[in-house]
Design a protein around this motif. Structure first.
Motif, PDB file in Angstrom:
ATOM      1  N   LYS A  37      -7.000  -5.749  -8.112  1.00 24.59           N
ATOM      2  CA  LYS A  37      -7.299  -5.608  -9.528  1.00 24.59           C
ATOM      3  C   LYS A  37      -7.960  -4.252  -9.749  1.00 24.59           C
ATOM      4  O   LYS A  37      -8.370  -3.576  -8.813  1.00 24.59           O
ATOM      5  N   ASP A  38      -8.082  -3.872 -11.016  1.00 21.15           N
ATOM      6  CA  ASP A  38      -8.716  -2.592 -11.332  1.00 21.15           C
ATOM      7  C   ASP A  38     -10.136  -2.552 -10.767  1.00 21.15           C
ATOM      8  O   ASP A  38     -10.887  -3.525 -10.867  1.00 21.15           O
ATOM      9  N   TRP A  39     -10.482  -1.401 -10.182  1.00 12.18           N
ATOM     10  CA  TRP A  39     -11.818  -1.243  -9.595  1.00 12.18           C
ATOM     11  C   TRP A  39     -12.511   0.039 -10.049  1.00 12.18           C
ATOM     12  O   TRP A  39     -13.609   0.354  -9.603  1.00 12.18           O
ATOM     13  N   GLY A  52     -23.363   6.927   6.310  1.00 15.75           N
ATOM     14  CA  GLY A  52     -23.762   7.427   5.004  1.00 15.75           C
ATOM     15  C   GLY A  52     -23.191   8.776   4.626  1.00 15.75           C
ATOM     16  O   GLY A  52     -23.317   9.203   3.482  1.00 15.75           O
ATOM     17  N   LYS A  53     -22.548   9.469   5.562  1.00 15.48           N
ATOM     18  CA  LYS A  53     -21.886  10.728   5.229  1.00 15.48           C
ATOM     19  C   LYS A  53     -20.603  10.497   4.438  1.00 15.48           C
ATOM     20  O   LYS A  53     -20.105  11.415   3.784  1.00 15.48           O
ATOM     21  N   ALA A  54     -20.049   9.300   4.530  1.00 12.84           N
ATOM     22  CA  ALA A  54     -18.803   8.976   3.820  1.00 12.84           C
ATOM     23  C   ALA A  54     -19.119   8.688   2.358  1.00 12.84           C
ATOM     24  O   ALA A  54     -19.785   7.704   2.034  1.00 12.84           O
ATOM     25  N   ILE A  55     -18.640   9.547   1.463  1.00 11.68           N
ATOM     26  CA  ILE A  55     -18.968   9.446   0.047  1.00 11.68           C
ATOM     27  C   ILE A  55     -17.722   9.654  -0.801  1.00 11.68           C
ATOM     28  O   ILE A  55     -16.770  10.320  -0.386  1.00 11.68           O
ATOM     29  N   SER A  56     -17.710   9.046  -1.979  1.00 10.16           N
ATOM     30  CA  SER A  56     -16.693   9.286  -2.989  1.00 10.16           C
ATOM     31  C   SER A  56     -15.300   8.913  -2.488  1.00 10.16           C
ATOM     32  O   SER A  56     -15.041   7.740  -2.191  1.00 10.16           O
ATOM     33  N   TYR A  57     -14.389   9.875  -2.384  1.00 13.61           N
ATOM     34  CA  TYR A  57     -13.024   9.590  -1.952  1.00 13.61           C
ATOM     35  C   TYR A  57     -12.997   8.884  -0.609  1.00 13.61           C
ATOM     36  O   TYR A  57     -12.164   8.002  -0.364  1.00 13.61           O
ATOM     37  N   ALA A  58     -13.915   9.240   0.274  1.00  9.39           N
ATOM     38  CA  ALA A  58     -14.006   8.545   1.562  1.00  9.39           C
ATOM     39  C   ALA A  58     -14.268   7.060   1.350  1.00  9.39           C
ATOM     40  O   ALA A  58     -13.729   6.204   2.069  1.00  9.39           O
ATOM     41  N   GLU A  59     -15.084   6.730   0.340  1.00 12.53           N
ATOM     42  CA  GLU A  59     -15.373   5.326   0.068  1.00 12.53           C
ATOM     43  C   GLU A  59     -14.204   4.626  -0.610  1.00 12.53           C
ATOM     44  O   GLU A  59     -14.044   3.406  -0.475  1.00 12.53           O
ATOM     45  N   SER A  60     -13.383   5.379  -1.323  1.00 14.54           N
ATOM     46  CA  SER A  60     -12.154   4.786  -1.853  1.00 14.54           C
ATOM     47  C   SER A  60     -11.261   4.331  -0.693  1.00 14.54           C
ATOM     48  O   SER A  60     -10.709   3.220  -0.715  1.00 14.54           O
ATOM     49  N   LEU A  61     -11.112   5.188   0.308  1.00 10.31           N
ATOM     50  CA  LEU A  61     -10.314   4.819   1.475  1.00 10.31           C
ATOM     51  C   LEU A  61     -10.953   3.650   2.227  1.00 10.31           C
ATOM     52  O   LEU A  61     -10.252   2.714   2.646  1.00 10.31           O
ATOM     53  N   MET A  62     -12.273   3.709   2.383  1.00 14.09           N
ATOM     54  CA  MET A  62     -12.966   2.619   3.066  1.00 14.09           C
ATOM     55  C   MET A  62     -12.847   1.313   2.283  1.00 14.09           C
ATOM     56  O   MET A  62     -12.853   0.222   2.863  1.00 14.09           O
ATOM     57  N   GLY A  63     -12.704   1.412   0.958  1.00 13.25           N
ATOM     58  CA  GLY A  63     -12.495   0.225   0.143  1.00 13.25           C
ATOM     59  C   GLY A  63     -11.204  -0.482   0.506  1.00 13.25           C
ATOM     60  O   GLY A  63     -11.136  -1.715   0.533  1.00 13.25           O
ATOM     61  N   ALA A  66      -8.775   1.171 -14.139  1.00 12.98           N
ATOM     62  CA  ALA A  66      -7.677   1.722 -13.337  1.00 12.98           C
ATOM     63  C   ALA A  66      -7.824   1.288 -11.887  1.00 12.98           C
ATOM     64  O   ALA A  66      -8.893   0.860 -11.442  1.00 12.98           O
ATOM     65  N   SER A  67      -6.743   1.403 -11.157  1.00 16.26           N
ATOM     66  CA  SER A  67      -6.729   1.189  -9.713  1.00 16.26           C
ATOM     67  C   SER A  67      -5.763   2.210  -9.118  1.00 16.26           C
ATOM     68  O   SER A  67      -5.318   3.128  -9.812  1.00 16.26           O
ATOM     69  N   TRP A  68      -5.417   2.051  -7.855  1.00 14.87           N
ATOM     70  CA  TRP A  68      -4.454   2.947  -7.213  1.00 14.87           C
ATOM     71  C   TRP A  68      -3.114   2.260  -6.975  1.00 14.87           C
ATOM     72  O   TRP A  68      -2.367   2.637  -6.073  1.00 14.87           O
ATOM     73  N   LYS A  69      -2.836   1.234  -7.766  1.00 15.77           N
ATOM     74  CA  LYS A  69      -1.557   0.538  -7.601  1.00 15.77           C
ATOM     75  C   LYS A  69      -0.406   1.530  -7.747  1.00 15.77           C
ATOM     76  O   LYS A  69      -0.376   2.333  -8.673  1.00 15.77           O
ATOM     77  N   GLY A  70       0.547   1.437  -6.833  1.00 11.47           N
ATOM     78  CA  GLY A  70       1.680   2.341  -6.859  1.00 11.47           C
ATOM     79  C   GLY A  70       1.495   3.579  -6.012  1.00 11.47           C
ATOM     80  O   GLY A  70       2.463   4.252  -5.661  1.00 11.47           O
ATOM     81  N   PHE A  71       0.249   3.886  -5.677  1.00 12.53           N
ATOM     82  CA  PHE A  71      -0.030   5.062  -4.846  1.00 12.53           C
ATOM     83  C   PHE A  71      -0.097   4.711  -3.368  1.00 12.53           C
ATOM     84  O   PHE A  71       0.329   5.480  -2.517  1.00 12.53           O
ATOM     85  N   PHE A  72      -0.638   3.549  -3.068  1.00 15.53           N
ATOM     86  CA  PHE A  72      -0.794   3.150  -1.676  1.00 15.53           C
ATOM     87  C   PHE A  72       0.199   2.042  -1.335  1.00 15.53           C
ATOM     88  O   PHE A  72      -0.093   0.855  -1.512  1.00 15.53           O
ATOM     89  N   GLU A  73       1.356   2.446  -0.871  1.00 22.16           N
ATOM     90  CA  GLU A  73       2.394   1.526  -0.420  1.00 22.16           C
ATOM     91  C   GLU A  73       2.575   1.707   1.079  1.00 22.16           C
ATOM     92  O   GLU A  73       2.305   2.775   1.629  1.00 22.16           O
ATOM     93  N   PRO A  74       3.016   0.664   1.782  1.00 20.93           N
ATOM     94  CA  PRO A  74       3.167   0.756   3.239  1.00 20.93           C
ATOM     95  C   PRO A  74       4.063   1.922   3.649  1.00 20.93           C
ATOM     96  O   PRO A  74       5.060   2.230   2.985  1.00 20.93           O
ATOM     97  N   ALA A  75       3.680   2.588   4.745  1.00 20.32           N
ATOM     98  CA  ALA A  75       4.452   3.714   5.291  1.00 20.32           C
ATOM     99  C   ALA A  75       4.786   3.418   6.750  1.00 20.32           C
ATOM    100  O   ALA A  75       4.030   2.756   7.463  1.00 20.32           O
ATOM    101  N   LEU A  76       5.928   3.909   7.173  1.00 23.50           N
ATOM    102  CA  LEU A  76       6.370   3.724   8.558  1.00 23.50           C
ATOM    103  C   LEU A  76       6.078   4.978   9.381  1.00 23.50           C
ATOM    104  O   LEU A  76       6.094   6.089   8.848  1.00 23.50           O
ATOM    105  N   PRO A  77       5.811   4.819  10.667  1.00 24.05           N
ATOM    106  CA  PRO A  77       5.740   3.537  11.376  1.00 24.05           C
ATOM    107  C   PRO A  77       4.464   2.781  11.032  1.00 24.05           C
ATOM    108  O   PRO A  77       3.426   3.374  10.753  1.00 24.05           O
ATOM    109  N   TYR A  78       4.552   1.453  11.097  1.00 23.42           N
ATOM    110  CA  TYR A  78       3.407   0.590  10.836  1.00 23.42           C
ATOM    111  C   TYR A  78       2.493   0.593  12.050  1.00 23.42           C
ATOM    112  O   TYR A  78       2.928   0.325  13.166  1.00 23.42           O
ATOM    113  N   LEU A  79       1.217   0.929  11.825  1.00 16.97           N
ATOM    114  CA  LEU A  79       0.253   1.011  12.918  1.00 16.97           C
ATOM    115  C   LEU A  79      -0.778  -0.117  12.885  1.00 16.97           C
ATOM    116  O   LEU A  79      -1.658  -0.179  13.740  1.00 16.97           O
TER     117      LEU A  79
END
Length: 582
Positions: A443-445, A489-500, A465-478
């Protein structure tokens, strides 16, 4: 926290004799606090043409100077009238908080609509104009009135000027073909504009510092998106900043006050600089960290320096280390302890090239020199390492997509993968796609507030908003490997989006410490003195809807560095990750 729902702000004046716990200029402080509120209400929520065209930065300083000269309540009321009536001709003054303050409908037959301010986040007065944040004055007509939660004609914000004088500020004004009505006299508005044009800003003056504090207060008061979860008396912080401004004597002092003012907001995106203040970023040939409540040397880059990893630092320039860091911490806005320590450990070492300072260990005092270029030690880190057969380590703060794609055939054959996100990703967020088995269905985050009332007191809508449509599975699957992600604590902003995504979809075992607790697009505004302030302009939550701000993405497996590990040159976070993926 901003107090909820009331449209009347009672700001009583104290007598000319100051209270024992306030400075001698206590009445001036109260006047400035009242002026500050009126300034913000009219700047951001009173939609007259005259107010819209004002140089608000210069006005804040010019007006603060006028307010400082008020010796009596009557003089203050007259000053408020002379300052604001030319730019807000429909404001009303009254001796009672009653019907005399009601704004009645105009009988003008040429009225075509009602105008009000609409802010998505905020764009008015901001320096970023092409992002998701904007402000505009909207004219509502019988044929076009689509914002259901907007204020209606007659709605006001009422400010108490003293025990028996009130000011009503309309949130909506009528509009005809020539603009907003009523209009100020041409003479009064031109007189004010001429005074502002001829007013020379003195960067050493108290009014310069006060104007900037007032400006800053109002940006956060009306638009900071986290007051609903932040237990903070922001008005009390305003008072402290105003009092401190009387004691400051330089632009550098002023920057410190602005940093201390915004530190309690716990926003890791807050960054305050001035092109007029040179702040050097050279460091000594070592780094230190707080471990087990002790300041410990964690790395040394010069062999002849009489320091070794694990040495405890007792004093810095003769000051107890904890006391030294308390002052630094008071100037840093950070959401989590890990983020605060990362920034303070870094900032505490910086200074002019060649400058010296002393540190004391338990058995010696050493004079050290700042002779290292900024972050030069980071160049030696490796973006990729094959730990052992089948286990690969990738540092996402250093690895680019070209290198990752080159390594993919090896990674596909691996049994264990370790991704290190103790920092900011190097334009490689697409790596996460290779861990996803299904497309993003969260859902939107992300939430950008739509604001039409001051003080964030009334319900508001959000652009989500969310990132629907941007993060789709890519090959090879790992994702069929054993995967660990290291973070802190060094991971901030965009890094936390990925960690989400890692946390929300359980793409890996998260190892380490909480992230920075600060995510979302940042906004920026400038102040006189070539000052720039960045801050988080939108709300971001975790994928499950829970709070991210001030908490961060939490690890599945907590790891704490130890002095023993530092002395032995071990990366205890990496060791735990290797243990997990074996």
């Amino acid at each position: 926290m901003i107090k909820k729902a009331t449209t009347i702000l009672i700001i009583l004046f104290i007598s000319c004799s100051p209270k024992s716990d306030l400075p001698d200029n206590s009445q001036k402080i109260e006047n400035l606090k009242t002026f500050s509120k009126i300034y913000g209400y009219i700047k951001y929520f009173h939609p007259s043409d005259e107010a819209f065209g004002l140089d608000w930065d210069k006005f804040s300083i010019y007006a603060a100077n006028k307010v400082l000269k008020c010796e009596t309540n009557e003089a203050f009321v007259n000053t408020i009238y002379s300052l604001f009536s030319p730019i807000a001709p429909s404001i009303r003054f009254s001796n009672s908080n009653g019907d005399t303050l009601v704004i009645k409908n105009s009988n003008n037959s040429d009225v075509i609509g009602e105008q009000f301010w609409f802010h998505q986040g905020v764009g008015y007065g901001m320096s970023i104009q092409n992002g998701p944040f904007y402000s505009k004055r909207i004219i509502a007509t019988p044929e076009n009135d689509s914002i259901s939660f907007r204020p209606r004609y007659g709605e006001t914000t009422i400010v108490s000027l003293n025990e028996n004088r009130y000011l009503a500020i309309p949130l909506v004004v009528n509009v005809n073909e020539s603009g907003t009505i009523p209009k100020s006299s041409k003479k009064s508005i031109e007189n004010l504009r001429n005074k502002l044009n001829n007013y020379k800003i003195d960067k050493s003056s108290i009014s310069f510092r006060l104007g900037n504090i007032i400006n800053t207060y109002n940006v956060f008061q009306h638009f900071f998106p986290y007051f609903d979860v932040l237990n903070l008396d922001w008005e009390n912080e305003l008072e402290s900043a105003l009092i401190r401004s009387f004691k400051d004597s330089s632009l550098k002092d002023h920057l410190i006050t602005l940093r201390k003012f915004t530190s309690p907001l716990k926003d890791g995106h807050i960054f305050i600089t001035s092109k007029s203040v040179k702040e050097e970023v050279y460091a000594p040939p070592f780094f230190w960290e707080w471990l087990d409540d002790k300041l410990v040397i964690s790395d040394v880059w010069e062999d002849d320096l009489n320091l070794k990893k694990g040495d405890e630092i007792i004093k810095i320039n003769g000051v107890d280390s904890k006391e030294f860091f308390e002052e630094i911490n008071s100037m840093i806005s950070a959401g989590t302890l890990g983020r605060l320590r990362h920034k303070s450990e870094e900032i505490s070492l910086l200074g002019e090239s060649g400058s010296k300072f002393t540190i004391e260990t338990v058995n010696q005092t050493i004079e050290v020199t700042r002779n290292q270029e900024p972050y030069s030690h980071a160049k030696s880190l490796n973006p990729y390492t094959k730990i052992e057969e089948g286990i690969h380590y990738l540092n996402l703060s250093l690895m680019d997509m070209e290198t990752f794609n080159y390594l993919l055939p090896q990674l596909e054959k691996s049994t264990g993968l370790i991704f290190d996100l103790r920092g900011y990703p190097y334009n490689n967020g697409e790596i996460i796609k290779h861990l996803m088995k299904v497309g993003d269905t969260t859902k939107d985050w992300m939430y950008i507030p739509k604001i039409v009332y001051p003080d964030q007191q009334k319900p508001k809508s959000y652009l989500t908003a969310s990132w629907k449509g941007f993060f789709e599975p890519a090959l090879p699957y790992l994702g069929d490997k054993k995967v660990a992600v290291i973070t802190n604590g060094k991971a901030i902003s965009y890094a936390e989006s990925l960690m989400g995504f890692v946390k929300g979809y359980k793409l890996a075992t998260i190892v380490g410490q909480p992230t920075a607790g600060t995510n979302g697009n940042f906004n920026t505004f400038n102040l006189p003195g070539e000052i720039e302030i960045s801050w988080t302009g939108m709300k971001v939550v975790k994928h499950d809807g829970s709070q991210l701000y001030g908490i961060g993405i939490l690890p599945d497996v907590y790891v704490q560095k130890t002095v023993k590990g530092i002395r032995e040159g071990r990366d205890e976070f990496l060791e735990k990750a290797i243990e997990i993926v074996r």
